[in-house]
Design an enzyme around this catalytic site. Sequence first.
Site, mmCIF file in Angstrom:
data_model
loop_
_atom_site.group_PDB
_atom_site.id
_atom_site.type_symbol
_atom_site.label_atom_id
_atom_site.label_comp_id
_atom_site.label_asym_id
_atom_site.label_seq_id
_atom_site.Cartn_x
_atom_site.Cartn_y
_atom_site.Cartn_z
ATOM 1 N N SER A 227 0.810 -1.225 0.000
ATOM 2 C CA SER A 227 0.000 0.000 0.000
ATOM 3 C C SER A 227 0.840 1.270 0.000
ATOM 4 C CB SER A 227 -0.928 0.016 1.216
ATOM 5 O OG SER A 227 -1.801 -1.072 1.177
ATOM 6 N N THR B 171 7.132 1.435 0.523
ATOM 7 C CA THR B 171 8.376 1.539 -0.243
ATOM 8 C C THR B 171 8.378 2.835 -1.038
ATOM 9 O OG1 THR B 171 8.488 -0.858 -0.422
ATOM 10 C CG2 THR B 171 9.833 0.410 -1.963
ATOM 11 N N ASN B 172 7.258 3.089 -1.697
ATOM 12 C CA ASN B 172 7.191 4.293 -2.517
ATOM 13 C C ASN B 172 7.353 5.552 -1.679
ATOM 14 O OD1 ASN B 172 6.369 3.796 -5.525
ATOM 15 N ND2 ASN B 172 5.468 2.184 -4.287
ATOM 16 N N SER C 54 4.736 -9.512 -7.722
ATOM 17 C CA SER C 54 6.141 -9.684 -8.126
ATOM 18 C C SER C 54 6.977 -8.578 -7.481
ATOM 19 C CB SER C 54 6.279 -9.655 -9.650
ATOM 20 O OG SER C 54 5.783 -8.450 -10.163
ATOM 21 N N ARG C 55 8.256 -8.864 -7.268
ATOM 22 C CA ARG C 55 9.074 -7.966 -6.444
ATOM 23 C C ARG C 55 10.502 -7.828 -6.961
ATOM 24 N NH1 ARG C 55 6.779 -6.498 -0.988
ATOM 25 N NH2 ARG C 55 4.660 -7.259 -1.162
ATOM 26 N N TYR D 76 2.436 9.271 -4.946
ATOM 27 C CA TYR D 76 3.858 9.041 -5.191
ATOM 28 C C TYR D 76 4.711 10.233 -4.738
ATOM 29 C CZ TYR D 76 2.172 5.000 -7.771
ATOM 30 O OH TYR D 76 1.556 3.829 -8.116
ATOM 31 N N ARG D 77 5.410 10.870 -5.684
ATOM 32 C CA ARG D 77 6.384 11.893 -5.333
ATOM 33 C C ARG D 77 5.724 13.113 -4.686
ATOM 34 N NH1 ARG D 77 10.509 13.212 -9.403
ATOM 35 N NH2 ARG D 77 11.878 12.725 -7.668
ATOM 36 N N GLU D 78 4.444 13.309 -4.997
ATOM 37 C CA GLU D 78 3.733 14.491 -4.477
ATOM 38 C C GLU D 78 3.351 14.327 -3.008
ATOM 39 O OE1 GLU D 78 3.971 16.792 -6.380
ATOM 40 O OE2 GLU D 78 4.006 15.967 -8.413
HETATM 41 P P1 GTP Z 1 5.012 -4.378 1.336
HETATM 42 O O1 GTP Z 1 6.410 -4.475 0.845
HETATM 43 O O2 GTP Z 1 4.119 -5.453 0.802
HETATM 44 O O3 GTP Z 1 4.867 -4.279 2.819
HETATM 45 O O4 GTP Z 1 4.339 -3.067 0.682
HETATM 46 P P2 GTP Z 1 4.610 -1.502 0.622
HETATM 47 O O5 GTP Z 1 3.670 -0.826 1.548
HETATM 48 O O6 GTP Z 1 6.046 -1.182 0.757
HETATM 49 O O7 GTP Z 1 4.105 -1.193 -0.823
HETATM 50 P P3 GTP Z 1 4.767 -0.401 -2.038
HETATM 51 O O8 GTP Z 1 5.307 0.933 -1.632
HETATM 52 O O9 GTP Z 1 5.733 -1.291 -2.685
HETATM 53 O O10 GTP Z 1 3.498 -0.109 -2.962
HETATM 54 C C1 GTP Z 1 2.674 -1.054 -3.492
HETATM 55 C C2 GTP Z 1 1.829 -0.528 -4.612
HETATM 56 O O11 GTP Z 1 1.182 0.701 -4.290
HETATM 57 C C3 GTP Z 1 2.635 -0.297 -5.875
HETATM 58 O O12 GTP Z 1 1.977 -0.932 -6.955
HETATM 59 C C4 GTP Z 1 2.603 1.200 -6.029
HETATM 60 O O13 GTP Z 1 2.655 1.564 -7.383
HETATM 61 C C5 GTP Z 1 1.313 1.634 -5.347
HETATM 62 N N1 GTP Z 1 1.447 2.984 -4.765
HETATM 63 C C6 GTP Z 1 2.404 3.396 -3.900
HETATM 64 N N2 GTP Z 1 2.285 4.706 -3.592
HETATM 65 C C7 GTP Z 1 1.188 5.144 -4.266
HETATM 66 C C8 GTP Z 1 0.514 6.425 -4.352
HETATM 67 O O14 GTP Z 1 0.910 7.418 -3.739
HETATM 68 N N3 GTP Z 1 -0.598 6.477 -5.145
HETATM 69 C C9 GTP Z 1 -1.061 5.386 -5.832
HETATM 70 N N4 GTP Z 1 -2.140 5.526 -6.590
HETATM 71 N N5 GTP Z 1 -0.445 4.175 -5.785
HETATM 72 C C10 GTP Z 1 0.642 4.048 -5.014
HETATM 73 C C1 SPV Z 2 4.646 -7.865 3.035
HETATM 74 O O1 SPV Z 2 3.908 -8.718 2.519
HETATM 75 O O2 SPV Z 2 4.251 -7.045 3.882
HETATM 76 C C2 SPV Z 2 6.045 -7.763 2.599
HETATM 77 C C3 SPV Z 2 6.540 -8.752 1.660
HETATM 78 O O3 SPV Z 2 6.745 -6.871 3.034
HETATM 79 S S1 SPV Z 2 6.862 -10.296 2.345
HETATM 80 O O4 SPV Z 2 8.290 -10.352 2.647
HETATM 81 O O5 SPV Z 2 6.527 -11.315 1.361
HETATM 82 O O6 SPV Z 2 6.091 -10.501 3.545
#
Ligand code: GTP
Ligand code: SPV
Length: 609
Positions: free
Chosen positions: A267, A270-271, A393-394, A518-520
């Site tokens: 959600s 990472t971004n 996918s990661r 995202y960046r905003e």
């Molecule tokens: P885990 O590693 O599973 O714990 O997830 P995470 O919370 O680090 O998720 P990550 O940042 O990798 O984002 C997952 C998805 O959310 C990606 O497909 C991104 O493109 C989407 N995403 C992230 N930030 C935004 C945002 O600000 N807006 C929108 N619309 N999508 C977003």
């Molecule tokens: C998650 O699912 O919250 C992750 C990826 O960060 S995993 O390492 O598969 O749990």
Amino acid sequence: MVDVVLDVVKVFDDAGLTNPHVREYVAHWAEVTGASRVEVVSAADDARLVAESLEAGELLPVGAGRYYSRSYRKDTARAEERTIVATSDERDRGTYNNWKPAAEMKPKLVELMTGASAGKTMYVIPYLMAPAGSPLERFAAGVELTDNRNVVLQMIRMARVGVDSVNALGNDFVRAVHVTGDLENLGQGTPEDRRYFVTIADERTILHFGSSYGGNALLGKIAHGLRQGSYDGWKNGFLVEQFMLLGITDKQTGRKYHICGGFPSASGKTNLAMTLAPDALGDRYHVEFYGDDIAWIWVDDDGVLRGFNPENGVFGVAKDTNELTNPTAIDSITPNSGAIFTNVAYNGKTQEVWWEGRGPQPTDLDGWLDWTGQPIAERAAEQADDPWAHPNSRFTTQLGNVPNVAADWDDPRGVEIHGVIFGGRTRDREPLIRAITDLAEGVYDGLTLGAEATAAADGLEGVLRYDPMSMRPFMSYPEADYAQHWLDVIGAAKSQPIFAHVNWFQRGEDGRFLWPGYRENLRPLVWLMQLRNGEVAGVRTPVGILPARHELDLEGLDERTLADLDAVLAVDVPRWQQEMGHREQHLAQFEGLPEEIWAAHRRVAAALI
Ligand code: GTP
Ligand code: SPV
Ligand code: MN
């Protein structure tokens, strides 16, 4: 048997593994699993192990110094219903931890693992989930045993791997046993499912059987870094959360702020942590990356709330990662970065990878294979719309590859925490940002984080559910205790962090995202720090303090976003009133929830009338 024992001793001696407790543990499990070889690994073995994996076809090259791997098609995400926290104390039973008695689970796992690594190498991975020298170091050491070389390569990227982590620690290490199992015959997702992912928290032992993917198999990351860690934190006065951690420096004042926060899996952690765009705001801020998935948080001897990222790498969602959404991620997986791509689409002829949202889909299909290995050109007509890459996918890359990683990311003292935010995929009701200045209301807000589930867990995508502080899949002890622990730990800090709830995922009636995200996302965070400093006043609402439109830096946003802004800054009172009823039911499940949390709930409910 005698031969095996002798061999193991030589392996330990050659590798410099001197800790007798570790030796005994490894020898024991080598015997149970029936592995034919034992190998102790460290980060320095990476190049050799990569070469072996390429040779064996377990990894495929993505040009120079990057790699591709595919997991079994029914093994592509965490399996929450097969994940259990076990202890010997029934009072540890929580709503989400699938609690079972340790005495019931241990024999089951031993039985499943017995002989299950026959003919394979058992790799011994001593690791540390903390910067070396940290005050929490004694909770951070572990030794993963795995019969899967790809798991070793992932662990080398995600954790600090080497015997030094455990030699001096006596018996203070987590025992983490991973056995892949016969993936084609485990009944994944059927009533005959044989997989089990068990953390025996009060014995600091992790036993995972039946997967080679992500959090099911890299035991330092999720099973130790979150589940075991949060249990240890509960017993020892610190917090362990599925949080990102970032730093924002105001270049004019030189002041630096650190914000951590929880968003459910896939959600946006990472971004958010990687890709905020200071250039969009006239280059007045400097943004640094600390961590994208886990934070360990404590109050130091001076009463300062501090945190660090226990990981050494990023295991990020590939989907929609591109030069516009997350240029930092793209720059951290460049040639020779050592990055590993898992379950994306692969072209064996050109050695390229691709995923949905990477850029235009290749039109020349020659050589392209989808994530299952099927040639795209040979897909049947009814498969035409199937994604090429798996939605979960990661990419795996080390923190050192992230261009904006903070200079002090590895500092054992961690960094001071100024703000704690929660967010998730919520298509309506939740505004862009609402700030909360009261501790109990902040904790209450985290506990009632409700969001759409994502592809990071099997079979749930899109379902709305509560995911307290984004810890639902990782919570290892009861929620009432969890709430109290939060009040106690943060309450002990001499300066309280500001809390906020954010939402980048509000949608219009046509389904489009109303906020560019995202960046905003730096814009609302800058506002939050200004609010904390008293530089802006915001607008008080029943659910927190929202930015007045003019307080947000809107420079450079497009017309459409500006037109949608009032909608993302609105509080929909009837929807909120309805939500309060759901929350009441949700919280009522947790016996013994602190009165402060109920009082916070009643305050918000009363303000909405
Ligand atoms: P885990 O590693 O599973 O714990 O997830 P995470 O919370 O680090 O998720 P990550 O940042 O990798 O984002 C997952 C998805 O959310 C990606 O497909 C991104 O493109 C989407 N995403 C992230 N930030 C935004 C945002 O600000 N807006 C929108 N619309 N999508 C977003
Ligand atoms: C998650 O699912 O919250 C992750 C990826 O960060 S995993 O390492 O598969 O749990
Ligand atoms: Mn995660």
